[in-house]
Design a protein around this motif. Structure first.
Motif, PDB file in Angstrom:
ATOM      1  N   ALA A 123     -61.816  -4.717 -44.487  1.00  0.00           N
ATOM      2  CA  ALA A 123     -62.721  -3.607 -44.185  1.00  0.00           C
ATOM      3  C   ALA A 123     -64.015  -4.072 -43.534  1.00  0.00           C
ATOM      4  N   GLY A 124     -64.244  -5.370 -43.488  1.00  0.00           N
ATOM      5  CA  GLY A 124     -65.480  -5.888 -42.900  1.00  0.00           C
ATOM      6  C   GLY A 124     -65.394  -7.388 -42.718  1.00  0.00           C
ATOM      7  N   TRP A 125     -66.515  -7.966 -42.266  1.00  0.00           N
ATOM      8  CA  TRP A 125     -66.528  -9.401 -42.000  1.00  0.00           C
ATOM      9  C   TRP A 125     -66.432 -10.212 -43.284  1.00  0.00           C
ATOM     10  N   ASN A 126     -66.922  -9.682 -44.375  1.00  0.00           N
ATOM     11  CA  ASN A 126     -66.799 -10.410 -45.639  1.00  0.00           C
ATOM     12  C   ASN A 126     -65.332 -10.564 -46.022  1.00  0.00           C
ATOM     13  N   ASP A 127     -64.559  -9.497 -45.846  1.00  0.00           N
ATOM     14  CA  ASP A 127     -63.121  -9.579 -46.121  1.00  0.00           C
ATOM     15  C   ASP A 127     -62.434 -10.569 -45.194  1.00  0.00           C
ATOM     16  N   ARG A 128     -62.849 -10.605 -43.928  1.00  0.00           N
ATOM     17  CA  ARG A 128     -62.237 -11.536 -42.975  1.00  0.00           C
ATOM     18  C   ARG A 128     -62.564 -12.986 -43.344  1.00  0.00           C
ATOM     19  N   ARG A 129     -63.803 -13.230 -43.769  1.00  0.00           N
ATOM     20  CA  ARG A 129     -64.161 -14.590 -44.190  1.00  0.00           C
ATOM     21  C   ARG A 129     -63.357 -15.022 -45.408  1.00  0.00           C
ATOM     22  N   ARG A 130     -63.207 -14.139 -46.356  1.00  0.00           N
ATOM     23  CA  ARG A 130     -62.445 -14.480 -47.554  1.00  0.00           C
ATOM     24  C   ARG A 130     -60.968 -14.671 -47.218  1.00  0.00           C
ATOM     25  N   THR A 131     -60.454 -13.873 -46.283  1.00  0.00           N
ATOM     26  CA  THR A 131     -59.061 -14.043 -45.867  1.00  0.00           C
ATOM     27  C   THR A 131     -58.853 -15.381 -45.179  1.00  0.00           C
ATOM     28  N   ALA A 132     -59.812 -15.767 -44.330  1.00  0.00           N
ATOM     29  CA  ALA A 132     -59.715 -17.072 -43.674  1.00  0.00           C
ATOM     30  C   ALA A 132     -59.739 -18.201 -44.693  1.00  0.00           C
ATOM     31  N   GLY A 133     -60.645 -18.096 -45.684  1.00  0.00           N
ATOM     32  CA  GLY A 133     -60.682 -19.105 -46.738  1.00  0.00           C
ATOM     33  C   GLY A 133     -59.385 -19.181 -47.509  1.00  0.00           C
ATOM     34  N   TRP A 134     -58.777 -18.020 -47.768  1.00  0.00           N
ATOM     35  CA  TRP A 134     -57.496 -17.989 -48.471  1.00  0.00           C
ATOM     36  C   TRP A 134     -56.399 -18.660 -47.650  1.00  0.00           C
ATOM     37  N   LEU A 135     -56.317 -18.334 -46.371  1.00  0.00           N
ATOM     38  CA  LEU A 135     -55.264 -18.908 -45.531  1.00  0.00           C
ATOM     39  C   LEU A 135     -55.389 -20.422 -45.431  1.00  0.00           C
ATOM     40  N   ILE A 136     -56.607 -20.896 -45.198  1.00  0.00           N
ATOM     41  CA  ILE A 136     -56.804 -22.336 -45.074  1.00  0.00           C
ATOM     42  C   ILE A 136     -56.525 -23.038 -46.403  1.00  0.00           C
ATOM     43  N   GLY A 137     -57.038 -22.475 -47.497  1.00  0.00           N
ATOM     44  CA  GLY A 137     -56.789 -23.069 -48.810  1.00  0.00           C
ATOM     45  C   GLY A 137     -55.321 -23.032 -49.193  1.00  0.00           C
ATOM     46  N   ARG A 138     -54.660 -21.918 -48.866  1.00  0.00           N
ATOM     47  CA  ARG A 138     -53.232 -21.797 -49.186  1.00  0.00           C
ATOM     48  C   ARG A 138     -52.414 -22.841 -48.436  1.00  0.00           C
ATOM     49  N   MET A 155     -56.683 -18.745 -56.732  1.00  0.00           N
ATOM     50  CA  MET A 155     -57.267 -18.586 -55.400  1.00  0.00           C
ATOM     51  C   MET A 155     -56.995 -17.195 -54.845  1.00  0.00           C
ATOM     52  N   ALA A 156     -55.774 -16.706 -55.045  1.00  0.00           N
ATOM     53  CA  ALA A 156     -55.426 -15.377 -54.529  1.00  0.00           C
ATOM     54  C   ALA A 156     -56.261 -14.294 -55.193  1.00  0.00           C
ATOM     55  N   VAL A 157     -56.435 -14.401 -56.518  1.00  0.00           N
ATOM     56  CA  VAL A 157     -57.243 -13.408 -57.227  1.00  0.00           C
ATOM     57  C   VAL A 157     -58.687 -13.451 -56.736  1.00  0.00           C
ATOM     58  N   ARG A 158     -59.172 -14.671 -56.491  1.00  0.00           N
ATOM     59  CA  ARG A 158     -60.569 -14.828 -56.066  1.00  0.00           C
ATOM     60  C   ARG A 158     -60.790 -14.362 -54.632  1.00  0.00           C
ATOM     61  N   LEU A 159     -59.880 -14.709 -53.734  1.00  0.00           N
ATOM     62  CA  LEU A 159     -60.111 -14.466 -52.310  1.00  0.00           C
ATOM     63  C   LEU A 159     -59.417 -13.220 -51.776  1.00  0.00           C
ATOM     64  N   LEU A 160     -58.324 -12.805 -52.410  1.00  0.00           N
ATOM     65  CA  LEU A 160     -57.634 -11.589 -51.969  1.00  0.00           C
ATOM     66  C   LEU A 160     -57.928 -10.391 -52.864  1.00  0.00           C
ATOM     67  N   GLY A 161     -58.546 -10.663 -54.016  1.00  0.00           N
ATOM     68  CA  GLY A 161     -58.903  -9.566 -54.896  1.00  0.00           C
ATOM     69  C   GLY A 161     -60.072  -8.769 -54.346  1.00  0.00           C
ATOM     70  N   ALA A 162     -60.446  -7.752 -55.083  1.00  0.00           N
ATOM     71  CA  ALA A 162     -61.543  -6.894 -54.647  1.00  0.00           C
ATOM     72  C   ALA A 162     -62.854  -7.667 -54.658  1.00  0.00           C
ATOM     73  N   SER A 163     -63.696  -7.393 -53.680  1.00  0.00           N
ATOM     74  CA  SER A 163     -65.017  -7.987 -53.622  1.00  0.00           C
ATOM     75  C   SER A 163     -65.908  -7.330 -54.680  1.00  0.00           C
ATOM     76  N   PRO A 164     -67.085  -7.943 -54.995  1.00  0.00           N
ATOM     77  CA  PRO A 164     -67.982  -7.309 -55.982  1.00  0.00           C
ATOM     78  C   PRO A 164     -68.325  -5.859 -55.639  1.00  0.00           C
ATOM     79  N   SER A 165     -68.567  -5.586 -54.356  1.00  0.00           N
ATOM     80  CA  SER A 165     -68.880  -4.207 -53.976  1.00  0.00           C
ATOM     81  C   SER A 165     -67.685  -3.286 -54.175  1.00  0.00           C
ATOM     82  N   GLU A 166     -66.475  -3.806 -53.887  1.00  0.00           N
ATOM     83  CA  GLU A 166     -65.271  -3.002 -54.098  1.00  0.00           C
ATOM     84  C   GLU A 166     -65.021  -2.761 -55.580  1.00  0.00           C
ATOM     85  N   ARG A 167     -65.269  -3.795 -56.401  1.00  0.00           N
ATOM     86  CA  ARG A 167     -65.103  -3.615 -57.844  1.00  0.00           C
ATOM     87  C   ARG A 167     -66.102  -2.603 -58.385  1.00  0.00           C
TER      88      ARG A 167
END
Length: 402
Positions: free
Chosen positions: A92-107, A179-191
């Motif tokens: 939904a935004g750049w924060n989600d994209r950054r977290r997705t990138a971190g997830w992909l690289i870490g995965r 890692m998935a829960v941390r990076l693919l889960g809801a952000s603090p604002s979403e929670r």
């Protein structure tokens, strides 16, 4: 012992293992395309591979649907205890994209380590197991075991290595899930938004529960009283009047129930049945009179003064007060005064002890519901005995939130 071996036979372990191995497949495919594995130094291969893989994964994370695809795959293969821990919504935004990138690289990084470790460990298990048939020292992770060692005992190390490989897969899978829960889960604002939504739904359910308690409770009280009186009084005219009141009360209760069920179904027809307001108070008082209660009602509200929500809540408050009088003080006179003064709506409802000298306590659900309604509207409510009368007093600001 069960704690040691149970994870090695759990379906989640192998599903997560498969999820990890997908990462090394991605690295292998990219490596074969560029820079290749022949005629290139290992240091250059590793450097180019890391940079190229990270760039490709970051570009993939910019696509909003990538986050959704990764979330769906993670739910299926990582098998979290609760699926909602891993989101399946698009970025939904750049924060989600950054977290997705971190997830992909870490995965991919963790999957590459686990993948190469798996290949070398299985090769070591094979080398240890077949050593007696080959008559040469086995190699584990590229390291040749001593030739002067107990060659006949080397096969016994194969189960140990296999056990270690299994637990490495278990721990890596748990790390991948975290890692998935941390990076693919809801952000603090979403929670926070989700918590607010849950709170709103809870408040709505409580409001509907109060609506049902007030309307259905009033209808049942009137019905029981009218039916009991009709059975005791052998007057055909009184019986006919009682049946008429029961019919009218039941019809109103059915309308209230229909409206509430429509709201619960989230139907666009939620406003099809109009909620009662202060305009319907005369009918409420007539019902009480028909039940044998003298009612003295004074309503001093200029037309168009009350907002819709205040009108509806005022009706419910008076309805609950009348219902309490019918239940706890049969036959007692009811004196109600509703007026607008000094920017406030004031409601006062009083009744005596009734023919049976009934008593009541101030902690019932009805009075508690009235206090909740008043608090939500920014007002206050008090109830208790004042001499020989039970008095309910409610003050509500005309401007909500003031």
């Amino acid at each position: 012992m069960p704690r040691i071996f149970a994870p090695l036979f759990a379906a989640a372990t192998y599903a997560r293992w498969l999820h990890l191995l997908i990462g090394v497949v991605f690295v292998g495919v990219v490596l074969l395309v560029y820079p290749g594995t022949e005629g290139v130094g290992m240091t250059r291969v590793l450097t180019v591979s890391v940079l190229l893989d990270s760039a490709l994964l970051t570009l993939a994370a910019l696509v909003p649907a990538t986050r959704r695809a990764e979330g769906v795959q993670a739910r299926l293969l990582l098998m979290p205890a609760r699926e909602e821990l891993i989101g399946v919504s698009s970025s939904a935004g750049w924060n989600d994209r950054r977290r997705t990138a971190g997830w992909l690289i870490g995965r991919v990084a963790l999957g590459t380590v686990v993948g190469f470790g798996t290949v070398h460990a299985l090769a070591g298990v094979w080398s240890l197991s077949t050593q007696p048939f080959r008559q040469r020292t086995p190699a584990v992770f590229g390291w040749q075991l001593p030739a002067d060692g107990p060659l006949v005992l080397y096969p016994l190390l194969a189960p140990v290595l296999l056990f270690a490989l299994g637990w490495c897969a278990v721990l890596a899978g748990r790390l991948q899930l975290a890692m998935a829960v941390r990076l693919l889960g809801a952000s603090p604002s979403e929670r926070l938004a989700e918590a607010e939504l849950r709170a709103e739904r809870l408040l709505e359910r409580n409001r509907l529960a109060r609506e049902l308690h007030d309307s259905i409770g009033h209808a049942l009280t009137v019905t029981v009283l009218q039916a009991g009186a009709a059975r005791e009084v052998a007057d055909p005219a009184f019986v006919a009047k009682a049946l008429e009141v029961i019919e009218e009360t039941g019809r109103r209760a059915m309308d209230d129930l229909e409206r509430t069920l429509v709201l619960l179904r989230d139907s666009p027809e939620g406003t099809a049945v109009e909620q009662p307001g202060v305009e319907q108070l005369p009918g409420l008082f007539e019902t009480a009179r028909a039940a044998g209660h003298p009612v003295e009602a004074t309503v001093e509200i200029p037309a168009g003064t009350l907002p819709g929500v205040l009108s509806r809540e005022a009706y419910r408050i008076v309805q609950e007060a009348v219902t309490n009088a019918l239940k706890h003080a049969p036959g007692a006179p009811i004196v109600t005064r509703i007026a607008v003064r000094d920017g406030q709506l004031e409601l006062r409802c009083a009744n005596g002890r009734g023919a049976e000298g009934g008593s009541r306590r101030g902690g019932g659900k009805g009075v508690r519901g009235i206090r909740e309604r008043a608090t939500l509207l920014g007002g206050d409510a008090t109830a208790g005995w004042q001499g020989a009368e039970w008095v309910l007093t409610v003050r509500l600001p005309l401007r909500l939130g003031s």
